[in-house]
Design a protein around this motif. Structure first.
Motif, short mmCIF file in Angstrom:
data_model
loop_
_atom_site.label_atom_id
_atom_site.label_comp_id
_atom_site.label_asym_id
_atom_site.label_seq_id
_atom_site.Cartn_x
_atom_site.Cartn_y
_atom_site.Cartn_z
N ALA A 23 1.34 -1.31 0.25
CA ALA A 23 -0.33 0.04 -0.11
C ALA A 23 0.81 1.56 -0.05
O ALA A 23 1.04 2.03 -0.90
N ASP A 24 1.81 1.41 0.92
CA ASP A 24 2.96 3.07 1.25
C ASP A 24 3.39 2.81 -0.24
O ASP A 24 3.61 4.20 0.04
N GLU A 25 3.79 2.20 -0.55
CA GLU A 25 4.89 2.19 -2.25
C GLU A 25 3.53 2.40 -3.22
O GLU A 25 4.02 3.10 -4.13
N LEU A 26 2.84 1.84 -3.46
CA LEU A 26 1.34 1.83 -4.09
C LEU A 26 1.18 4.03 -4.99
O LEU A 26 1.09 4.21 -5.50
N LEU A 27 0.41 4.01 -2.83
CA LEU A 27 0.12 5.57 -3.12
C LEU A 27 0.76 6.29 -2.87
O LEU A 27 0.81 8.10 -1.91
N GLN A 28 1.98 5.96 -2.07
CA GLN A 28 3.26 6.87 -2.07
C GLN A 28 2.56 7.52 -1.04
O GLN A 28 3.03 9.19 -1.13
N THR A 29 2.29 6.64 0.03
CA THR A 29 1.80 7.42 1.16
C THR A 29 3.20 8.41 2.47
O THR A 29 3.89 7.81 2.09
N VAL A 30 2.38 9.64 2.08
CA VAL A 30 3.54 10.90 2.78
C VAL A 30 2.74 10.15 4.44
O VAL A 30 1.92 10.92 4.57
N TYR A 31 3.39 10.65 5.25
CA TYR A 31 3.20 10.53 6.88
C TYR A 31 3.33 11.83 8.01
O TYR A 31 3.75 12.41 7.00
N SER A 32 2.21 12.16 8.15
CA SER A 32 3.03 13.79 9.94
C SER A 32 3.53 13.00 10.39
O SER A 32 3.95 14.32 10.77
N GLN A 33 3.60 12.09 10.49
CA GLN A 33 4.45 11.63 11.71
C GLN A 33 5.42 10.33 11.62
O GLN A 33 5.09 10.11 10.79
#
Lengths: 125, 630
Positions: B157-167
């Motif tokens: 998921a994180d790779e697919l959506l290039q998720t950026v977390y605020s923490q």
């Protein structure tokens, strides 16, 4: 007794007219008053012994009245009295034969002196 | 073996059938003594992979029939031996497998129904394992992110959506494991590259041993909401900047208490203005209800305050006692007007009066009454300039009057000298009547009466001229028009006579009044009449000045001054009222310019028209004063 001299007074100002008439009468002469030059020309009667006339009057000014009288051959001494004297008018009326040209307000003595002169047939001097 | 390779239903059915037939051939034709038929369960499990109930049943019946057929072919049905026992075991295995496959299929169906429910959600929902590999991807996720379920499932998921977390990512994971859930903000990219602002809610699913297994992520796209919020924040910042930096004073007021008080009156809009006009007490009591919430630095400066906190609580003390605009603003507010503009005076904290122009804006009722904004501009300097201008105008008008009187010297000398002559002559005459041997007291009395009368007359004339020459600030009073006309006529009539000009006055008898400065209005008429007279002083034809009054349709009062002179040249007409424009020799050219300024200052107009050869007409209009005096 000689006939009382008649003095004609032509002035559009009632106050001036009445007071002059009173002064004339106090000297024992007869005063006849006229509100304008036209009024004088239109009222029949003998020529007065002398006339005291204002210059600045509506419709017909004093010098115009004089010119009319001269033109119709009526000659009697005229004493002009003006509240706003100008040299032009003075010269005009004097050369047309006026007895004298006085400034208002003129003293009673002067008026009387000039009047006596005129009635005596003196030329002004 | 088959798990990694997806296969179509028909493929599965074919495999299942081929396998069953192979088992049958081995079972029937080889002499092996064993429960070969048990291998049919593999065919049934293959069929079950299609997840179709019918496929399972058909496979089961097929396998049972083949088992029985193979047994019949190789052993016959007469003898019951160990082979028969083996066949029975095979049939039992087929039956049990079928039953289990059918049960499993029902459970799968239920799960599928639940998954369909998740598809109805407006949120993006996906399931991933602890390594992040996606195993479920709902329809909203397909639509929002752009990847289909087939594309997304199996990806991290994180790779697919290039998720950026605020923490930090680990902190998120730790919270998730500790509490079983996590909520927060994320930034993710869609297939097309767009960046989305996401509100995420994660929940952990545990296996039967209580170990965390899958994570259900529910995500809401808040990009639009955030953009709207950001715009709002920006707008608020912009407003604050304007509020703080503007040189226009701003007052934020709360009028909700006034709204309540007005509603308590229970009047409809049509009657409210009338009510307020007749109830000054209500208006007075409403002033303290206009609460001041905030004032900007410009307004603080205007009234000499150090800060917003030390400011007045309501507009009551801010507005002077003489203020009339609060009443009008209140009427506007009560009638639902969006704003009201006016001019008033504020009282500064140290008691100074500050002249201001203001606009007060009322928000639409739905926005509440706490948001009434007043914008205030200090006009002290403008007022001073205006006063200076008025003073200069008065000065100029005076100078022009002096000049006008200069032109009237003949008349004035005559006016003054006539009564003086009468006084002197009457005095002399009276003396003579008195000094007679028999004094004529009647004549004396008459002479003294004349002295008194003429003395009064002289004094009136002097008074009139002095009044005309008096330098004084512009007066604002109501005057009878007829009186102004007759005074003006007295000043000029001699002058007109001198030039043989007849003055006709056709003024109506109506006692109309105008508001303004008597002397200045008189001056306008004097100027117009003197000009008319001078225009004709050199002509031979009739010399008539006609002054007429009328009231026009609009309720304005008009005076026309008409002459019978040569008229005004068409080229001169448009420039007539320009300063320093003159056609008179030695004229200053200010007369008409001042006349027009004066008339306009009185709310009127002055115009001229002329047909060359047949005179000129000046037309002056003035608004009629409201109070009619009978």
């Amino acid at each position: 007794m000689a006939k009382t001299p008649v003095i004609a007074i032509v002035d559009d100002d009632e106050g001036v007219r009445t007071s002059l008439a009173s002064l004339i009468r106090s000297l024992g002469y007869e005063a006849r008053t006229y509100g304008s030059g036209t009024d004088f020309l239109e009222r029949p009667g003998e020529d007065p012994a002398c006339m005291i006339a204002d210059i600045q009057m509506p419709v017909m000014t004093g010098d115009e009245l004089q010119a009319k009288l001269v033109a119709s051959g009526r000659r009697f001494p005229i004493i002009f009295m003006t509240a706003f004297p100008t040299e032009t008018v003075r010269q005009r009326v004097m050369s047309a034969g006026a007895h004298c040209y006085l400034n208002k307000p003129a003293g009673g003595d002067e008026i009387i002196r000039r009047l006596e002169e005129a009635l005596a047939g003196h030329t002004p001097g | 073996m088959l798990a990694g390779v997806p296969m179509s239903r028909n493929g599965l059915r074919l495999c299942s059938a081929v396998l069953a037939f192979a088992v049958f051939l081995i079972d029937a034709l080889t002499p092996w003594e064993g429960a070969v038929a048990v291998s049919y369960v593999i065919a049934i499990l293959l069929a079950a992979k299609t997840t179709r109930r019918d496929d399972i049943i058909i496979a089961a019946i097929g396998c049972a029939v083949l088992t029985v057929a193979a047994y019949g072919l190789s052993h016959g049905f007469e003898v019951i031996d160990s082979a028969a026992l083996r066949a029975s075991v095979s049939l039992a295995a087929i039956a049990i497998t079928t039953l289990l496959a059918l049960q499993n299929q029902t459970a799968t169906k239920r799960l599928a129904a639940q998954a369909r429910l998740l598809n109805l959600s407006h949120d993006m929902i996906f399931v991933r394992d602890r390594g992040g590999v996606i195993s479920f991807w709902n329809r909203c996720a397909e639509e929002t992110y752009g990847w289909s379920a087939d594309e997304a499932i199996g990806r991290v998921a994180d790779e697919l959506l290039q998720t950026v977390y605020s923490q930090p990512r680990e902190a998120v994971e730790n919270t998730l494991i500790d509490k079983g859930r996590w909520e927060g903000r994320l930034e993710q990219r869609t297939k097309s590259g767009a960046v989305l602002a996401i509100e995420a809610r994660w929940a952990v699913q545990y296996d039967h041993l209580g170990e965390p297994r899958d994570v259900l992520e529910t995500l809401t796209d808040v990009t639009d909401r955030e953009a709207a919020h950001a715009a709002l924040v920006q707008s608020e910042r912009r407003y604050r900047r304007m509020f703080n930096a503007s040189r226009v004073g701003v007052l934020e007021e709360d009028w909700s208490a006034i709204r309540s008080a007005l509603q308590a009156l229970n009047l409809d809009k049509a009657n409210i203005a009338d009510y307020l006009a007749h109830n000054p007490d209500f208006v007075r009591s409403a002033r303290p209800l206009a609460r001041i919430i905030d004032v900007n630095p410009a307004l603080q400066k205007m009234v000499g305050a150090d800060g917003a906190s030390a400011f007045r609580e309501s507009v009551d003390k801010l507005l002077g006692e003489s203020d009339r605009t609060f009443f009008r603003a209140l009427v506007a507010f009560a009638q639902g007007d969006p704003f009201y503009e006016g001019e008033t005076e504020l009282v500064s904290l140290d008691g100074r009066r500050v002249p201001v122009l203001f606009t007060i804006t009322f928000p639409a009722q739905s926005d509440g009454d706490r948001n009434v904004l007043a914008f205030v501009v200090d006009i002290t300097e403008r007022r001073q300039a205006q006063d200076a201008l008025l003073a200069a105008q008065a000065e100029l008008a005076h100078a022009s009057r002096v000049a006008t009187l200069g032109e009237l010297t003949a008349s004035i000398a005559h006016e003054v000298n006539q009564p003086l002559a009468a006084i002197v002559t009457s005095g002399e005459a009276g003396m003579r009547w008195l000094r007679r041997d028999v004094p004529n007291l009647e004549e004396v009395a008459a002479a003294i009466n004349r002295v008194v009368g003429e003395g009064r007359r002289a004094s009136e004339i002097v008074t009139r001229i002095r009044a005309f020459l008096k330098k004084q600030p512009v007066q604002q009073e109501s005057h009878e028009i007829a009186e102004i006309i007759s005074e003006a006529a007295k000043l000029v009539e001699r002058e007109l006579w001198k030039d043989h000009v007849t003055l006709n006055i056709e003024a109506g008898p109506d006692l109309l009044r105008v508001r303004g400065d008597r002397i200045q209005l008189q001056q306008v008429l004097v100027n117009l009449m003197v000009n008319a007279g001078q225009a004709m002083s050199k002509q031979n034809g009739p010399r008539i000045v006609s002054l007429r009054t009328s009231v026009d349709e609009s309720g304005s009062f008009a005076v026309t001054v008409e002459d019978t002179g040569p008229g005004i040249a068409p080229n001169d007409l448009p420039r007539l009222f320009e300063p320093f424009f003159t056609t008179k020799q030695g004229g200053m050219g200010m007369g008409l310019a001042i006349c027009r300024t004066t008339v306009e200052a009185h709310g009127g107009q002055l115009s001229a028209e002329s047909t060359p050869g047949s005179g000129a007409t000046f037309r002056l209009t003035l608004p009629v004063a409201q109070e009619h005096v009978a």
